[in-house]
Scaffold this motif. Structure first.
Motif, PDB file in Angstrom:
ATOM      1  N   TRP A   1       0.185  14.744 -10.303  1.00 35.75           N
ATOM      2  CA  TRP A   1       1.060  15.569  -9.479  1.00 35.75           C
ATOM      3  C   TRP A   1       1.640  16.793 -10.214  1.00 35.75           C
ATOM      4  O   TRP A   1       1.615  17.878  -9.890  1.00 35.75           O
ATOM      5  CB  TRP A   1       2.275  14.938  -9.032  1.00 35.75           C
ATOM      6  N   ALA A   2       2.096  16.497 -11.542  1.00 30.63           N
ATOM      7  CA  ALA A   2       2.669  17.510 -12.309  1.00 30.63           C
ATOM      8  C   ALA A   2       1.388  18.680 -12.665  1.00 30.63           C
ATOM      9  O   ALA A   2       1.516  19.919 -12.520  1.00 30.63           O
ATOM     10  CB  ALA A   2       2.930  16.977 -13.458  1.00 30.63           C
ATOM     11  N   THR A   3       0.129  18.025 -12.794  1.00 27.82           N
ATOM     12  CA  THR A   3      -0.977  18.873 -13.216  1.00 27.82           C
ATOM     13  C   THR A   3      -1.105  19.796 -12.169  1.00 27.82           C
ATOM     14  O   THR A   3      -1.426  20.985 -12.192  1.00 27.82           O
ATOM     15  CB  THR A   3      -2.008  18.330 -13.683  1.00 27.82           C
ATOM     16  N   HIS A   4      -1.284  19.144 -10.764  1.00 26.83           N
ATOM     17  CA  HIS A   4      -1.518  19.773  -9.639  1.00 26.83           C
ATOM     18  C   HIS A   4      -0.649  21.007  -9.462  1.00 26.83           C
ATOM     19  O   HIS A   4      -0.947  22.036  -8.973  1.00 26.83           O
ATOM     20  CB  HIS A   4      -1.611  18.906  -8.359  1.00 26.83           C
ATOM     21  N   GLU A   5       0.774  20.680  -9.615  1.00 28.59           N
ATOM     22  CA  GLU A   5       1.525  21.789  -9.005  1.00 28.59           C
ATOM     23  C   GLU A   5       1.895  22.516 -10.060  1.00 28.59           C
ATOM     24  O   GLU A   5       2.064  23.705  -9.763  1.00 28.59           O
ATOM     25  CB  GLU A   5       3.039  21.009  -8.883  1.00 28.59           C
TER      26      GLU A   5
ATOM     27  N   ALA B   1       6.692  28.782 -11.908  1.00 35.84           N
ATOM     28  CA  ALA B   1       7.948  29.150 -11.356  1.00 35.84           C
ATOM     29  C   ALA B   1       8.049  28.169  -9.943  1.00 35.84           C
ATOM     30  O   ALA B   1       9.040  27.662  -9.551  1.00 35.84           O
ATOM     31  CB  ALA B   1       7.776  30.539 -10.683  1.00 35.84           C
ATOM     32  N   SER B   2       7.029  28.043  -9.346  1.00 32.67           N
ATOM     33  CA  SER B   2       6.902  27.067  -8.263  1.00 32.67           C
ATOM     34  C   SER B   2       7.174  25.870  -8.748  1.00 32.67           C
ATOM     35  O   SER B   2       7.873  25.099  -7.698  1.00 32.67           O
ATOM     36  CB  SER B   2       5.351  27.345  -7.625  1.00 32.67           C
ATOM     37  N   TYR B   3       6.538  25.211  -9.783  1.00 30.45           N
ATOM     38  CA  TYR B   3       6.742  24.015 -10.217  1.00 30.45           C
ATOM     39  C   TYR B   3       8.387  23.637 -10.532  1.00 30.45           C
ATOM     40  O   TYR B   3       8.835  22.766  -9.887  1.00 30.45           O
ATOM     41  CB  TYR B   3       5.976  23.684 -11.574  1.00 30.45           C
ATOM     42  N   TRP B   4       8.869  24.457 -11.302  1.00 21.70           N
ATOM     43  CA  TRP B   4      10.281  24.228 -11.556  1.00 21.70           C
ATOM     44  C   TRP B   4      11.155  24.450 -10.221  1.00 21.70           C
ATOM     45  O   TRP B   4      12.230  23.845 -10.291  1.00 21.70           O
ATOM     46  CB  TRP B   4      10.732  25.188 -12.495  1.00 21.70           C
TER      47      TRP B   4
ATOM     48  N   PRO C   1       0.730  -1.356  -0.088  1.00 20.22           N
ATOM     49  CA  PRO C   1       0.015   0.077   0.078  1.00 20.22           C
ATOM     50  C   PRO C   1       0.967   1.152  -0.052  1.00 20.22           C
ATOM     51  O   PRO C   1       1.918   1.283   0.589  1.00 20.22           O
ATOM     52  CB  PRO C   1      -0.673   0.066   1.425  1.00 20.22           C
ATOM     53  N   ARG C   2       0.340   2.078  -0.574  1.00 17.22           N
ATOM     54  CA  ARG C   2       1.052   3.564  -0.676  1.00 17.22           C
ATOM     55  C   ARG C   2       0.793   4.496   0.539  1.00 17.22           C
ATOM     56  O   ARG C   2      -0.421   4.536   0.863  1.00 17.22           O
ATOM     57  CB  ARG C   2       0.721   4.262  -2.007  1.00 17.22           C
ATOM     58  N   PRO C   3       1.873   5.328   0.969  1.00 17.41           N
ATOM     59  CA  PRO C   3       1.369   6.233   2.106  1.00 17.41           C
ATOM     60  C   PRO C   3       0.676   7.330   1.837  1.00 17.41           C
ATOM     61  O   PRO C   3       0.699   7.623   0.363  1.00 17.41           O
ATOM     62  CB  PRO C   3       2.928   6.575   2.594  1.00 17.41           C
ATOM     63  N   ALA C   4       0.178   8.016   2.646  1.00 14.84           N
ATOM     64  CA  ALA C   4      -0.890   9.116   2.215  1.00 14.84           C
ATOM     65  C   ALA C   4       0.165  10.241   1.789  1.00 14.84           C
ATOM     66  O   ALA C   4       1.415  10.341   2.390  1.00 14.84           O
ATOM     67  CB  ALA C   4      -1.405   9.783   3.668  1.00 14.84           C
ATOM     68  N   ALA C   5      -0.189  11.129   0.834  1.00 15.75           N
ATOM     69  CA  ALA C   5       0.600  12.147   0.485  1.00 15.75           C
ATOM     70  C   ALA C   5       0.760  13.234   1.310  1.00 15.75           C
ATOM     71  O   ALA C   5      -0.234  13.721   1.904  1.00 15.75           O
ATOM     72  CB  ALA C   5      -0.105  12.661  -0.690  1.00 15.75           C
ATOM     73  N   PRO C   6       2.046  13.729   1.553  1.00 19.24           N
ATOM     74  CA  PRO C   6       2.529  14.683   2.607  1.00 19.24           C
ATOM     75  C   PRO C   6       2.249  15.873   2.080  1.00 19.24           C
ATOM     76  O   PRO C   6       2.373  16.154   0.876  1.00 19.24           O
ATOM     77  CB  PRO C   6       4.012  14.220   2.966  1.00 19.24           C
ATOM     78  N   SER C   7       1.965  16.972   3.014  1.00 25.17           N
ATOM     79  CA  SER C   7       1.970  18.526   2.565  1.00 25.17           C
ATOM     80  C   SER C   7       3.343  18.672   2.335  1.00 25.17           C
ATOM     81  O   SER C   7       4.219  18.424   3.170  1.00 25.17           O
ATOM     82  CB  SER C   7       0.863  19.067   3.424  1.00 25.17           C
ATOM     83  N   ARG C   8       3.589  19.942   1.611  1.00 20.99           N
ATOM     84  CA  ARG C   8       4.885  20.510   1.451  1.00 20.99           C
ATOM     85  C   ARG C   8       5.276  21.535   2.446  1.00 20.99           C
ATOM     86  O   ARG C   8       4.459  22.600   2.277  1.00 20.99           O
ATOM     87  CB  ARG C   8       4.793  20.844  -0.122  1.00 20.99           C
ATOM     88  N   PRO C   9       5.909  21.798   3.503  1.00 18.73           N
ATOM     89  CA  PRO C   9       6.321  22.648   4.303  1.00 18.73           C
ATOM     90  C   PRO C   9       7.111  23.706   3.728  1.00 18.73           C
ATOM     91  O   PRO C   9       7.455  23.647   2.661  1.00 18.73           O
ATOM     92  CB  PRO C   9       7.231  21.855   5.327  1.00 18.73           C
ATOM     93  N   GLY C  10       6.917  25.002   4.275  1.00 16.09           N
ATOM     94  CA  GLY C  10       7.852  26.140   3.997  1.00 16.09           C
ATOM     95  C   GLY C  10       7.416  26.796   2.616  1.00 16.09           C
ATOM     96  O   GLY C  10       8.355  27.493   1.953  1.00 16.09           O
ATOM     97  N   ARG C  11       6.078  26.696   2.163  1.00 12.48           N
ATOM     98  CA  ARG C  11       5.580  27.520   1.077  1.00 12.48           C
ATOM     99  C   ARG C  11       5.079  28.713   1.504  1.00 12.48           C
ATOM    100  O   ARG C  11       4.493  28.809   2.345  1.00 12.48           O
ATOM    101  CB  ARG C  11       4.700  26.676   0.397  1.00 12.48           C
ATOM    102  N   PRO C  12       5.359  30.054   0.628  1.00 18.58           N
ATOM    103  CA  PRO C  12       4.713  31.163   0.956  1.00 18.58           C
ATOM    104  C   PRO C  12       3.090  31.191   0.644  1.00 18.58           C
ATOM    105  O   PRO C  12       2.932  30.358  -0.404  1.00 18.58           O
ATOM    106  CB  PRO C  12       5.382  32.079   0.043  1.00 18.58           C
ATOM    107  N   GLY C  13       2.355  31.968   1.233  1.00 14.74           N
ATOM    108  CA  GLY C  13       0.960  32.089   0.730  1.00 14.74           C
ATOM    109  C   GLY C  13       0.173  30.945   1.633  1.00 14.74           C
ATOM    110  O   GLY C  13       0.633  30.199   2.453  1.00 14.74           O
ATOM    111  N   PRO C  14      -1.188  30.750   1.268  1.00 13.72           N
ATOM    112  CA  PRO C  14      -2.128  30.018   1.938  1.00 13.72           C
ATOM    113  C   PRO C  14      -1.643  28.555   1.658  1.00 13.72           C
ATOM    114  O   PRO C  14      -1.001  27.916   0.874  1.00 13.72           O
ATOM    115  CB  PRO C  14      -3.335  30.325   1.193  1.00 13.72           C
TER     116      PRO C  14
END
Length: 207
Positions: free
Chosen positions: A124-128, A134-137, A36-49
């Motif tokens: 994931w790529a579509t989401h980001e 700029a954020s994606y790269w 089974p795959r683990p739940a996707a983590p949130s990404r820390p340290g990002r500016p904004g909401p």
């Protein structure tokens, strides 16, 4: 050189190149069943909401058992090992996901892995990309996670130890572009997931 399909037992041989069989093809290896795959983590340290966690993003699995090593794959002395995992166009992305899971289970860091798609983008790529290029790269440049990109912009990606190509659609010209970009960027291992006949046809055209 044409490849014979392999099942996705991901390994990297320390033995160096082996003599290629008379047919010049790669012997198949058995396919393990992924856990089974683990739940996707949130990404820390990002500016904004705060953002929702991107789909299918990976984290290291400290408790996962290491995959058993398989036989070495013949490869050029100055190039990566190459493995072909047979899959339909519809199943190529899932096969790539299983390959990434096995790589992480065997001890690879998420930042070691680049995934290139030839057809529809990975979720994931579509989401980001919805948050801007700029954020994606910037995430690509940080090198902390598995990075998913499209064949048409894969030339912008930097080299990583392992590159996985999901041949999940697109014309043969795009597949050829993806394989060239992947081979140039794979430091140790190149995994191609897709229809063997189509992939060998592209390889036979001089990719």
């Amino acid at each position: 050189m044409p490849l014979i399909p392999e099942e996705p037992q991901i390994h990297e041989s320390a033995q160096g190149p082996r003599a290629t069989p008379a047919s010049g093809r790669i012997a198949p290896t058995p396919r393990p069943v992924p856990g089974p795959r683990p739940a996707a983590p949130s990404r820390p340290g990002r500016p904004g909401p705060p953002r929702p966690a991107p789909p299918a993003q990976r984290t290291s699995r400290d408790a996962a058992p290491a995959a058993k090593p398989g036989p070495s794959v013949p490869h050029a002395a100055d190039g990566p090992q190459i493995q072909l995992i047979p899959a339909s166009v519809e199943g190529a992305l899932d096969a790539a996901e299983e390959a990434v899971d096995l790589l992480l289970d065997s001890g690879r860091a998420p930042g070691d892995v680049l995934v290139i798609t030839t057809g529809e983008q990975h979720p994931w790529a579509t989401h980001e990309l919805s948050f801007g290029e700029a954020s994606y790269w910037a995430q690509h440049d940080a090198g902390d996670d598995v990075f998913y990109t499209d064949a048409q912009v894969a030339d912008r990606a930097k080299a990583r130890p392992v590159v996985v190509v999901a041949v999940n659609g697109g014309p043969e010209s795009v597949t050829a572009t993806a394989l060239k970009a992947a081979h140039a960027r794979a430091g140790a291992l190149l995994i191609v997931c897709g229809d063997p006949q189509r992939i060998n046809s592209v390889l036979g055209a001089g990719v």
